[in-house]
Design a protein around this motif. Sequence first.
Motif, PDB file in Angstrom:
ATOM      1  N   LYS A 181       0.833  -1.212   0.000  1.00  0.00           N
ATOM      2  CA  LYS A 181       0.000   0.000   0.000  1.00  0.00           C
ATOM      3  C   LYS A 181       0.861   1.254   0.000  1.00  0.00           C
ATOM      4  CE  LYS A 181      -3.963  -2.090   2.360  1.00  0.00           C
ATOM      5  NZ  LYS A 181      -4.819  -2.060   3.591  1.00  0.00           N
ATOM      6  N   SER A 227       1.850   1.899  -3.501  1.00  0.00           N
ATOM      7  CA  SER A 227       0.686   2.310  -4.277  1.00  0.00           C
ATOM      8  C   SER A 227       0.292   3.762  -3.977  1.00  0.00           C
ATOM      9  CB  SER A 227      -0.478   1.370  -3.986  1.00  0.00           C
ATOM     10  OG  SER A 227      -1.634   1.784  -4.651  1.00  0.00           O
ATOM     11  N   LYS A 258       0.235   7.003  -6.522  1.00  0.00           N
ATOM     12  CA  LYS A 258      -1.026   7.753  -6.665  1.00  0.00           C
ATOM     13  C   LYS A 258      -0.805   9.230  -6.348  1.00  0.00           C
ATOM     14  CE  LYS A 258      -5.798   7.858  -5.045  1.00  0.00           C
ATOM     15  NZ  LYS A 258      -6.809   7.249  -4.127  1.00  0.00           N
TER      16      LYS A 258
END
Length: 1616
Positions: free
Chosen positions: A305, A308, A312
């Motif tokens: 995460k 990620s 993002k």
Amino acid sequence: MAGSSESTEGDLECDISERNIEIFMEPLQVAGQLSEDNILQTLKLLEVKILNNKMAPALFQKVTDVLVNYLRTMKPEGELEDVCTAVLMALGSHSPEMVINKLWDRLHVHNLPPRSLLVAVGKLSLCKGTASYIGVTWRYILHFLRMAQEENDMLAMCHVLYGLVISTQKHLVPGADNDKVMDMTKEEVSIKAYHTFRALFNRWSLKSKDKVTEQVLVIIGHLFSLMLPSKLKNEVIRLTRWLMILISTKVTPFYISQCICQLVDALAQSGCGGINLESQLENMTGFLFNQLREEVNNSDPYSVKNHSFALKAFLILTKLYSDQVVSLIRKTMDSKEPAKTVSAIQVFMNVFKAVPQTEKLHREVMHSVITVIQDDLKPVRKALLNFIEVLGQHNYLTLPQGNIIINYIIKLSESDHSNEEDIQIMCSKILQMVSLPKLITLLCEPSNVLAFVPLSKTATEMALKARTLRQFPYLSSYHLRPTQFISPQKLLTYLLVLSQKPYREKEFGASSLRLLHALHPITSLHPVIYSNVGQLWMKAIPQMLQILDGHTEKNLNQTEWEDRLLQFLSQSLVAIDDERWLEPLVKVVLEKIRYFSNDEEEKGFLYKFFGFTLRTSRNVKLVKIMTSSILQTAHEELQDREGIAVALSIMSIKHLTIVLSQLQVYGTVLTNKNSSSILKLIKEHQQREWGLVCSTIYLSYSKIILETKGAIFMHLDAILALVLQHYHGCIVEKDTSLKLNYLNALTTLTNTLGSQNVDSQLSFPHKREIVIFMMELIKAEPLNFISSSIRQKAMSIVTDFRNLMPLLEVEERVELLRTCCKSVLCLPPTDVLQKEAPSPKEAQAYVDLFKETLQSLQRLMEALIIEMPNRIQNCLELLDTWLNSQKDNERERAMWCAARILGFTAKMNNFKTDIEFTRLGRLVRLLAIRCRDPVDNICFLSSQAVYNLYCILLQQKQMVRKKQGLWEEEKYEIYSANVFYNNTSEIAKAFAEYFTQIQLTTLVLTAMDGLTDSRAKVSLAAAQLMGAVMEERGRDMIKIEEVVEGILERLRMQLEPSTKEETLRAMCSLAGNNTHIVVPLLLNRPLPWDRTSLSLWKLFGTRRETTISVLQLLIGILEKLHSTEMMEMAAQPVAVACALCEMLSGSLCREALQELYPRLLLAVLCHLYWVIEQNAPQKMVVYTKNGGPGNKSKPFDPTSVALEVVKLVLLAAAYDGVVFYANQHRCWDLLSCPKFYYIGIMELTSTSWLPVSHPSGIVKNCKPAVLHRILNLVRNLLYSINERQKILARAFYAQLLWHRSVAETLGQHFVGNLIKWIKEPNLIMKEVGLRGISNLALHPGQSESLKSLVPFLRNFLNSEVRVTVQAVKSLRNIICHGQGEDVKVVFCSISKHLRPLINDERDQVRISATSALGHMLYRVDKFKPGNIVRKEIYNFLVPVLLSFQDNNTEVVKACGGALTEWTNVIGWSSLTQTFRHTTLSDHIQVLKETCNYLVSTCEKQLLGEFLSQSFDFLKSPQTFLRAAAVNFIGLIVKKINMNHIHEEDIQLLQNALQSVRNDPVESIHSLVNSTLNNIDNRINAGPVCTSRISLLSSNFFKTSCIKFTKRKKRLFKTVK
């Protein structure tokens, strides 16, 4: 307290009744009433009941109040606190408002609610139905935020805030499915969110790594979307700084990344990030880049995460600030740190689609990518390739700088083990974005050869894919643009050249062929390559691929593969059938040869490619032009010259005349001064260029000869004429260098000629001119130095012409061979050549050159032998001068040539021409002696030459026998050069059968001349050769006397020790084969012999065959001469004895002597008898024995020589014990005296009474077989007329009877012979006969027959000493070895005759009789003698006891033994030990003890008997016996009580003593008087009371006046 899980609902309601709750609440309200475990179990049960059942609101409220009060009061922790939370959640699931309302309990507004309550409220806030309580709950929570100080309280508050924020976000989402309306507006939410944000930042310390900070990050991340954008933008800088601080506290990065992502996302929702955010871009992206550099751990959800959220965040930031973010990304990409670069590339790939594609972006991106490519950091490659693939999708590869990227991809595609497979796969995907023509052009570039395999695979895949889409990938679409793309001719050439090494990089060949196959489908309508080419390729290429698949680089036949490729090319060109297409192809190949190819094998293939291409052409003009062009190409390297030659040879198959014509035209540059381009060069380069042109021309001729299969031989003589013309018409200076260049070039041509089978009908007149020319060059070379290979090359060229007609004349052959041998063999030694060299490198070059020159001479001689095999002996004769040279180097070289010539001839199996060696003996002698040359290598070479000569002779023998029909496969003894090395003996053994008698004798006589050679090894070789020949063929020799005299003459010279030793061995072999001639010659030489003669005789005893032969002859001489009576000393028997002394003095004759031992022993013993009878003077020296180092030589007269021979015979027969025994028993003295000779023989053959381990005579030491052999010999001499032989034979005969095997021999009249001899008047014969009887009596089987002889034998007990002794021994043995009771009878019959002998005056008789008595008594005791026998035995006591007083130790010893056995028989054991261990010094004491014993134990009459016996000795003529008798009587008198002896007996004693009172010996006179006085004193002294009883008795008789008288006993028997 717990109920059953299966209770009904009514039961449950009953259980949870108000009464039960009251019971539970009472102890719960009072702390400590229940244990923690009971409360825990109760709460768990309560949770289950609440979840599974309905409760009245009042009861819910009551339970809630009780539980919350308990929490406030007891403040439980751990599991109990968690269970309380669970119960509250269970209550909230039915009525969340009751639980939530407990937060704002006014009674406790100033205290924090229990943690369990806060957690439960937070969780309940996420449930449905709580929207109306969000606002009020949030308001109270803001109040409590300022009060929380402990971590657990803060975490509990975070639980509530998280539930409130998440629930609020859900209700603010437009169109969300919400069950109730939230109790506050959006504006109120933003205000509360901002206040919460401020409260958290202002009230809580959030600058360390803990769970509170992480939960706060989660909460404020969600608050960003609830806050007003304007408020949020104002807090960006503060937030960023705080986040940067948290980074340093090692807070889990995921929470920070998530927070940043939520922040920028919230700002992006407003449409503008704001100035504050823009100012913090570098800080934020820096942190995000750092997170991307961390390795993602898929097992850790936070790690995934985190990565990620970072990507993002970048994407959102790129949308907000495109230029700034791209700039930051490029800046990070340009860093030299791989991790940063990889993270930047990942970001760029993620945001690339969000960035507007402008020309500026193109430039910037390409610049950054090229920078990364230039750095080429390995960890960056995968990320970079992924990015390049994205760029390719956006047509970046078509940009001007796209070639840089493509080249980089090609580089990564190279077959390098360092490149991972996935990288190559990625490269292949990228390359498929390039157009097929461009890709094929790129893969054909030489710089991309390492990437050829992956590029060709990619191109093949693209071509096949295009074929499936009906987009044929043939080259018609772009082959007309050669400046942009590769032409078909270049493509074909390149692919075929790469296929030449099919396994390069594992699959070059397969990749090339597959690509070629894919580019030309059979449906192609190519404007140049027609469909039949495609059909050919569709068939041929798969076949070639199948071959490659079935082989490996190790087992593929490269030559066959190249031939297949060239055949494929040839077929393809035939199918093309277009001269217009062919011409550019030839030019392409020629251009590639000139400029591009650096690989030798590849270049060689291109030359063949060129040749095959032109061989296909029908354009004569084109062939001439291209032939001339390729001849004008560079030829400085041998590879190029060979390539040109190969190309021309291939072309010559179809265009021979054109090629030969062009070569002749090209050769004019060598001789034409006007047009030659050579003269245009500077002078230093002219000779080299001239040589290179020659090399090219002659190489071409050589290849053409091989290729055209004989067609060129019609032009060969013209070519030879050109060869001579080239040299004689040379336009440059002719020096050594040019000669070498010319000969080197010519050698390539002649080597090929030498390997061809030329028709003998063809004649080449220019051959003889070239040979003569070569001889002139050889003669011109200096003999004192070698600096060039001219002579070597010239000889090789002459050798190569061996197959060309006409053959040389004999005179020319001899002159040629003599010239070549002289030019090579007379050169200085190699070490001299090395010293004269200017440098070590050149010194080694000189040595190598000389070796090559010598090998060329060898090949030349072999070639001449092939032409005329029967001339081999002449070739060897030419080498004779150098084989006998005093120079080591010349001998070595000549021997090397001889070995090679003979070896070559020996390998000519089944040769039909007879090869004669008329002087074989001389040749073998020379080669054999050279096998021991001082130079070791000459020895080695000579051994090879000898072996080769042996093989030739063996083959000749086989051929002769085959012609006679007698040949069979026989197993000949295997010889080899190693066997002959330094081994002239084996050489003689191998060649012996090939010599005639004359050759054999001549070989020996000539070899004798080499014995005196000053070189030790040569003289030794001559001796060994001579000895080996005599060993093998000695019986066939003639002129033996001459050979013997010659050898003896040279032995007297100062020969080398080893040579002398070998010569002596040769003489030994000669004597062994010609004993009847050699031995008499040596025996007739005057005595004493010199050391040479003695050495010969000694050596005769070292070889078994010779030893036996010589011994037989010598024995025969002794036997013959001694069988007749000789009146005077003869020289030959003495010489024989001297010869035997030397022969038997060594240790090697034992085995041979065993066969002749009995006969030889008798012969030498007989010779000894003869010699001692001759009474030769002692000063007559006939033999001298070397005394060894430091000792004088010992002279021997005939007698001592004869004695020495007897000793040596015994020692040589391994009877050392006999010699030792003879030394101890004075046998040699006895044998040296004629009178005692027979005694010496009997002593020599007698046996000892000692154990077997002690030395003994011959009979006891010899084996039975040997004794029987002696018996058979002496039996024939028992009654010889020769007295010496008769005495010797009878003495041996008598002694042999000691051995049982002899005595038990059937058919022998032993007793009869012995009786005859005893009856003879000769005392010697009597003694010998009695000795025989004595020995015969030892065997039990003879006892019965010998008992009858006892009366006869008793008659000899009073004979001469030795006869008497032998008679005693005979009787002793008869009794001792007799059987049964008769033994006692025999003993009694001889006892009266034996008793006087015990006191005989003769010592030998006395000793023999006494000793025999002891043995007889031992035997008689075995049969328990009775009174009669015992009486006879008693009569022996006094004689033995008196004889015991003798001073002779042997007598004392014999008496001790006899007395010991006497006591055993009589039973007087007390005296046994006394007699057993007596010596000469204690015999008086023994006598005293014996007398004491006799007086104390014997009866008076027995005692008187002993005294009576002693009286007889008082008159003995022997003094010691008289003295002993007086002593015996005196000792008895001392011990006996004279008052008890009868007066008459006393008078007898006195009378006996009175008889010797006047003895002439004073000591005896005194002793007698002393004894008489002692008797008188004892008588007058009266009785003596010796006991208390006697004293009392005497007193009694005195007091009682009673007269006492005692009866006196008699000692002696009364005579009536």
